[in-house]
Scaffold this motif. Sequence first.
Motif, PDB file in Angstrom:
ATOM      1  N   GLY A   1      35.089  44.178  40.251  1.00 27.95           N
ATOM      2  CA  GLY A   1      36.065  43.696  41.225  1.00 27.95           C
ATOM      3  C   GLY A   1      35.868  44.370  42.569  1.00 27.95           C
TER       4      GLY A   1
ATOM      5  N   PRO B   1      40.751  45.555  47.151  1.00 23.07           N
ATOM      6  CA  PRO B   1      41.025  46.878  47.737  1.00 23.07           C
ATOM      7  C   PRO B   1      40.745  48.027  46.763  1.00 23.07           C
ATOM      8  CG  PRO B   1      42.852  45.379  48.154  1.00 23.07           C
ATOM      9  CD  PRO B   1      41.906  44.645  47.271  1.00 23.07           C
ATOM     10  N   ALA B   2      41.132  47.867  45.494  1.00 25.01           N
ATOM     11  CA  ALA B   2      40.929  48.947  44.514  1.00 25.01           C
ATOM     12  C   ALA B   2      39.444  49.177  44.268  1.00 25.01           C
ATOM     13  CB  ALA B   2      41.638  48.599  43.201  1.00 25.01           C
TER      14      ALA B   2
ATOM     15  N   ASP C   1      31.570  41.288  42.009  1.00 29.59           N
ATOM     16  CA  ASP C   1      32.737  40.398  42.115  1.00 29.59           C
ATOM     17  C   ASP C   1      32.289  38.974  41.814  1.00 29.59           C
ATOM     18  OD1 ASP C   1      35.731  40.872  43.646  1.00 29.59           O
ATOM     19  OD2 ASP C   1      35.101  38.827  43.173  1.00 29.59           O
ATOM     20  N   LYS C   2      33.170  38.251  41.130  1.00 28.96           N
ATOM     21  CA  LYS C   2      32.816  36.881  40.759  1.00 28.96           C
ATOM     22  C   LYS C   2      32.909  35.934  41.949  1.00 28.96           C
ATOM     23  CE  LYS C   2      37.417  35.883  38.890  1.00 28.96           C
ATOM     24  NZ  LYS C   2      38.187  35.584  37.697  1.00 28.96           N
TER      25      LYS C   2
ATOM     26  N   GLN D   1      45.354  35.806  48.407  1.00 27.11           N
ATOM     27  CA  GLN D   1      46.528  35.589  47.547  1.00 27.11           C
ATOM     28  C   GLN D   1      47.477  36.738  47.821  1.00 27.11           C
ATOM     29  OE1 GLN D   1      43.948  35.318  43.978  1.00 27.11           O
ATOM     30  NE2 GLN D   1      45.007  33.392  43.575  1.00 27.11           N
ATOM     31  N   CYS D   2      48.121  36.704  48.959  1.00 31.62           N
ATOM     32  CA  CYS D   2      48.847  37.885  49.403  1.00 31.62           C
ATOM     33  C   CYS D   2      49.807  37.536  50.531  1.00 31.62           C
ATOM     34  CB  CYS D   2      47.814  38.906  49.908  1.00 31.62           C
ATOM     35  SG  CYS D   2      48.484  40.535  50.202  1.00 31.62           S
ATOM     36  N   ALA D   3      50.853  38.370  50.706  1.00 31.44           N
ATOM     37  CA  ALA D   3      51.787  38.201  51.827  1.00 31.44           C
ATOM     38  C   ALA D   3      51.406  39.114  52.988  1.00 31.44           C
ATOM     39  CB  ALA D   3      53.212  38.467  51.373  1.00 31.44           C
ATOM     40  N   GLU D   4      50.366  39.896  52.813  1.00 37.78           N
ATOM     41  CA  GLU D   4      49.682  40.641  53.884  1.00 37.78           C
ATOM     42  C   GLU D   4      50.555  41.615  54.665  1.00 37.78           C
ATOM     43  OE1 GLU D   4      48.210  36.820  55.478  1.00 37.78           O
ATOM     44  OE2 GLU D   4      46.217  37.682  55.267  1.00 37.78           O
ATOM     45  N   THR D   5      51.353  42.373  53.924  1.00 43.11           N
ATOM     46  CA  THR D   5      52.132  43.391  54.619  1.00 43.11           C
ATOM     47  C   THR D   5      51.919  44.754  53.953  1.00 43.11           C
ATOM     48  OG1 THR D   5      54.357  44.027  55.321  1.00 43.11           O
ATOM     49  CG2 THR D   5      54.221  42.837  53.283  1.00 43.11           C
TER      50      THR D   5
ATOM     51  N   ARG E   1      44.325  39.875  55.329  1.00 43.82           N
ATOM     52  CA  ARG E   1      43.795  40.344  54.049  1.00 43.82           C
ATOM     53  C   ARG E   1      42.296  40.062  53.901  1.00 43.82           C
ATOM     54  NH1 ARG E   1      45.639  41.661  48.717  1.00 43.82           N
ATOM     55  NH2 ARG E   1      43.579  42.212  47.946  1.00 43.82           N
TER      56      ARG E   1
ATOM     57  N   LEU F   1      31.883  39.575  35.338  1.00 43.14           N
ATOM     58  CA  LEU F   1      31.855  40.277  34.059  1.00 43.14           C
ATOM     59  C   LEU F   1      32.345  39.318  32.982  1.00 43.14           C
ATOM     60  CD1 LEU F   1      31.761  43.298  32.676  1.00 43.14           C
ATOM     61  CD2 LEU F   1      34.191  42.792  32.450  1.00 43.14           C
TER      62      LEU F   1
ATOM     63  N   ASP G   1      39.542  44.703  38.383  1.00 42.44           N
ATOM     64  CA  ASP G   1      39.410  43.244  38.373  1.00 42.44           C
ATOM     65  C   ASP G   1      40.754  42.524  38.360  1.00 42.44           C
ATOM     66  OD1 ASP G   1      39.605  44.301  35.826  1.00 42.44           O
ATOM     67  OD2 ASP G   1      38.315  42.811  34.873  1.00 42.44           O
TER      68      ASP G   1
ATOM     69  N   ASP H   1      45.719  46.459  40.532  1.00 43.09           N
ATOM     70  CA  ASP H   1      46.578  45.568  39.752  1.00 43.09           C
ATOM     71  C   ASP H   1      46.301  45.659  38.246  1.00 43.09           C
ATOM     72  OD1 ASP H   1      48.020  44.661  41.865  1.00 43.09           O
ATOM     73  OD2 ASP H   1      47.318  42.583  41.788  1.00 43.09           O
TER      74      ASP H   1
ATOM     75  N   GLY I   1      51.044  46.449  46.532  1.00 42.10           N
ATOM     76  CA  GLY I   1      49.908  46.911  45.740  1.00 42.10           C
ATOM     77  C   GLY I   1      48.665  47.260  46.544  1.00 42.10           C
ATOM     78  N   ILE I   2      48.612  46.842  47.831  1.00 36.66           N
ATOM     79  CA  ILE I   2      47.346  47.004  48.571  1.00 36.66           C
ATOM     80  C   ILE I   2      47.031  48.484  48.807  1.00 36.66           C
ATOM     81  CG2 ILE I   2      46.067  46.400  50.672  1.00 36.66           C
ATOM     82  CD1 ILE I   2      48.136  44.067  51.029  1.00 36.66           C
TER      83      ILE I   2
HETATM   84  C1  LIG Z   1      51.263  36.111  46.528  1.00 34.28           C
HETATM   85  C2  LIG Z   1      51.116  37.608  46.550  1.00 34.28           C
HETATM   86  C3  LIG Z   1      51.586  38.329  47.628  1.00 34.28           C
HETATM   87  C4  LIG Z   1      51.370  39.708  47.692  1.00 34.28           C
HETATM   88  N1  LIG Z   1      51.778  40.359  48.804  1.00 34.28           N
HETATM   89  C5  LIG Z   1      51.531  41.678  48.936  1.00 34.28           C
HETATM   90  C6  LIG Z   1      51.874  42.348  50.125  1.00 34.28           C
HETATM   91  O1  LIG Z   1      52.369  41.761  51.081  1.00 34.28           O
HETATM   92  N2  LIG Z   1      51.619  43.682  50.203  1.00 34.28           N
HETATM   93  C7  LIG Z   1      51.058  44.376  49.169  1.00 34.28           C
HETATM   94  O2  LIG Z   1      50.871  45.599  49.308  1.00 34.28           O
HETATM   95  N3  LIG Z   1      50.719  43.756  48.026  1.00 34.28           N
HETATM   96  C8  LIG Z   1      50.920  42.430  47.899  1.00 34.28           C
HETATM   97  N4  LIG Z   1      50.534  41.778  46.756  1.00 34.28           N
HETATM   98  C9  LIG Z   1      49.846  42.537  45.727  1.00 34.28           C
HETATM   99  C10 LIG Z   1      48.398  42.826  46.150  1.00 34.28           C
HETATM  100  O3  LIG Z   1      47.764  41.640  46.574  1.00 34.28           O
HETATM  101  C11 LIG Z   1      47.613  43.442  44.980  1.00 34.28           C
HETATM  102  O4  LIG Z   1      48.359  44.524  44.482  1.00 34.28           O
HETATM  103  C12 LIG Z   1      46.234  43.908  45.414  1.00 34.28           C
HETATM  104  O5  LIG Z   1      45.417  42.817  45.756  1.00 34.28           O
HETATM  105  C13 LIG Z   1      45.576  44.681  44.276  1.00 34.28           C
HETATM  106  O6  LIG Z   1      44.239  44.937  44.590  1.00 34.28           O
HETATM  107  P1  LIG Z   1      43.125  44.956  43.428  1.00 34.28           P
HETATM  108  O7  LIG Z   1      41.858  45.353  44.087  1.00 34.28           O
HETATM  109  O8  LIG Z   1      43.613  45.735  42.281  1.00 34.28           O
HETATM  110  O9  LIG Z   1      43.042  43.453  42.889  1.00 34.28           O
HETATM  111  P2  LIG Z   1      42.534  42.135  43.620  1.00 34.28           P
HETATM  112  O10 LIG Z   1      42.801  42.187  45.057  1.00 34.28           O
HETATM  113  O11 LIG Z   1      43.104  41.009  42.836  1.00 34.28           O
HETATM  114  O12 LIG Z   1      40.954  42.166  43.413  1.00 34.28           O
HETATM  115  C14 LIG Z   1      40.379  41.948  42.151  1.00 34.28           C
HETATM  116  C15 LIG Z   1      38.978  41.434  42.371  1.00 34.28           C
HETATM  117  O13 LIG Z   1      38.331  41.375  41.091  1.00 34.28           O
HETATM  118  C16 LIG Z   1      37.553  40.188  41.039  1.00 34.28           C
HETATM  119  N5  LIG Z   1      37.389  39.835  39.621  1.00 34.28           N
HETATM  120  C17 LIG Z   1      38.339  39.453  38.753  1.00 34.28           C
HETATM  121  N6  LIG Z   1      37.795  39.247  37.540  1.00 34.28           N
HETATM  122  C18 LIG Z   1      36.465  39.516  37.644  1.00 34.28           C
HETATM  123  C19 LIG Z   1      35.365  39.473  36.724  1.00 34.28           C
HETATM  124  N7  LIG Z   1      35.540  39.131  35.439  1.00 34.28           N
HETATM  125  N8  LIG Z   1      34.139  39.793  37.182  1.00 34.28           N
HETATM  126  C20 LIG Z   1      33.958  40.143  38.495  1.00 34.28           C
HETATM  127  N9  LIG Z   1      34.948  40.181  39.402  1.00 34.28           N
HETATM  128  C21 LIG Z   1      36.197  39.885  38.977  1.00 34.28           C
HETATM  129  C22 LIG Z   1      38.373  39.160  41.818  1.00 34.28           C
HETATM  130  O14 LIG Z   1      37.556  38.103  42.278  1.00 34.28           O
HETATM  131  C23 LIG Z   1      38.938  40.020  42.940  1.00 34.28           C
HETATM  132  O15 LIG Z   1      38.119  39.982  44.091  1.00 34.28           O
HETATM  133  C24 LIG Z   1      50.730  40.393  46.632  1.00 34.28           C
HETATM  134  C25 LIG Z   1      50.280  39.676  45.515  1.00 34.28           C
HETATM  135  C26 LIG Z   1      50.455  38.297  45.473  1.00 34.28           C
HETATM  136  C27 LIG Z   1      49.956  37.539  44.290  1.00 34.28           C
END
Ligand SMILES: Cc1cc2nc3c(=O)[nH]c(=O)nc-3n(C[C@H](O)[C@H](O)[C@H](O)COP(=O)(O)OP(=O)(O)OC[C@H]3O[C@@H](n4cnc5c(N)ncnc54)[C@H](O)[C@@H]3O)c2cc1C
Length: 391
Positions: free
Chosen positions: A11, A14-15, A34-35, A44-48, A96, A120, A154, A277, A289-290
């Motif tokens: 993935g 941000p993480a 990343d896929k 997929q975010c509200a970007e704050t 985002r 993956l 991921d 996440d 979560g960002i």
């Molecule tokens: C609608 C919405 C609004 C939100 N608004 C906010 C906000 O305003 N502020 C905030 O702080 N948080 C917000 N969040 C939460 C925030 O978006 C997440 O907490 C944050 O993106 C987590 O980051 P991450 O890297 O863990 O996961 P993600 O950003 O989801 O990244 C995971 C990555 O893994 C990749 N992946 C998944 N499965 C596989 C696989 N099998 N093989 C390879 N790659 C894979 C995906 O393509 C993706 O790029 C919101 C969430 C949603 C759904």
Amino acid sequence: MIIECDVLVVGAGPAGSSAARAAAKTGTNTIFVDKKKQIGIPVQCAETIGEYLIPYLPFKIPEEQLIWRTDGISFWAEGITIERSGGLWSSYAINREKIDKWLANNAIGAGAKLYLETELIDLEFNENYHVTKAIVKTGAGIREIKPKVVIAADGVHSKVLNKLGFTNLKDKCGEVVSFEMDNLNLYKPTYEQLYIGDFAPGAYAYIFPLSKSRANVGVASLFQTKKLERCYAEFLEIPKVKKQLRNGEKVVEKSGWAPIHYLADKWVYGNVLLVGDAANQNFKPFVEGILPAIICGDIAGKTAYNFITERNLLGDYQSCIKDKLGELFLESDHLLDILYELGKSLDKKEHLVRLGLFANVFSLKEITKLNFEDYNALKRRLADRDSSEII
Ligand SMILES: Cc1cc2nc3c(=O)[nH]c(=O)nc-3n(C[C@H](O)[C@H](O)[C@H](O)COP(=O)(O)OP(=O)(O)OC[C@H]3O[C@@H](n4cnc5c(N)ncnc54)[C@H](O)[C@@H]3O)c2cc1C
């Protein structure tokens, strides 16, 4: 062909990008996959992001990434509006897609190798969850990767968690329908707006400004009692919302799923670290979560390096996070338990209790006492703070 590496990050959100950057900076051979075809799309975010979390970041976010500042939040339920500003309540809007790309480029700059369109699909591991092989699908066929450590970044529908035996992940998540909208008549563009009511079962709806006339507008739900599209339509009918969105045009959809409960029991399984996440590392009630993903990703990358160089155990990951963000996670977990119970209720009084808790008018200690107050008594208490006349 088998690819060998020290750290495999699954993935590049941000993480994952933060973890890959931290691991690669130490000189470990780091791969992140990343896929997606392109980092950051679809959004997929509200970007704050909350300003209070910025000091915890392992590196500075450039000013140009902070596209709009909001000084406070206005909370609404049952016709009452309460505004809070400064400190905990001020935020920045970000783009985002741009920030995800910037984070991934930082990781590449630190020496991590990024493979896009690489999904993956399977993990081989022993009885102690020690992954011996990761299988990925690429445009050129199936590849095998042999890592010393796997960082599962991921996201909410984590394949790593699924392969480790954790299923029904959606039951522990909330759904959000969200659109970026333009041509809005925002009554206070420097305030985020958060709405509690039946239109957002167990959760809330929001208008988060991106500029004077543009905002992310969304509705979240914890309980699938009715279709979210219907919830969204009901939200748009609130007079205060209708007035601002009357001429609004949808620009792009940014809907998705967010974790609410822990998806697994721990953050470390064998040689696998969960982050972002996939580890439910966000702060309630706003499910931010960002920044937690970036902060915990950095700790995951450094922990992987310490493990590979035999300086420390992977188990140190949890204690390092506890040292840095422990208080915030504790508070968030406690608040979630209470909000979840309140959110299940169909009694409109609970909207007022959640309004008071969200806006910090009521403290968590008061919760038992509040249960004995009726709707009108609660409304009178909150009415003292009402600033509805400003629209
Ligand atoms: C609608 C919405 C609004 C939100 N608004 C906010 C906000 O305003 N502020 C905030 O702080 N948080 C917000 N969040 C939460 C925030 O978006 C997440 O907490 C944050 O993106 C987590 O980051 P991450 O890297 O863990 O996961 P993600 O950003 O989801 O990244 C995971 C990555 O893994 C990749 N992946 C998944 N499965 C596989 C696989 N099998 N093989 C390879 N790659 C894979 C995906 O393509 C993706 O790029 C919101 C969430 C949603 C759904």
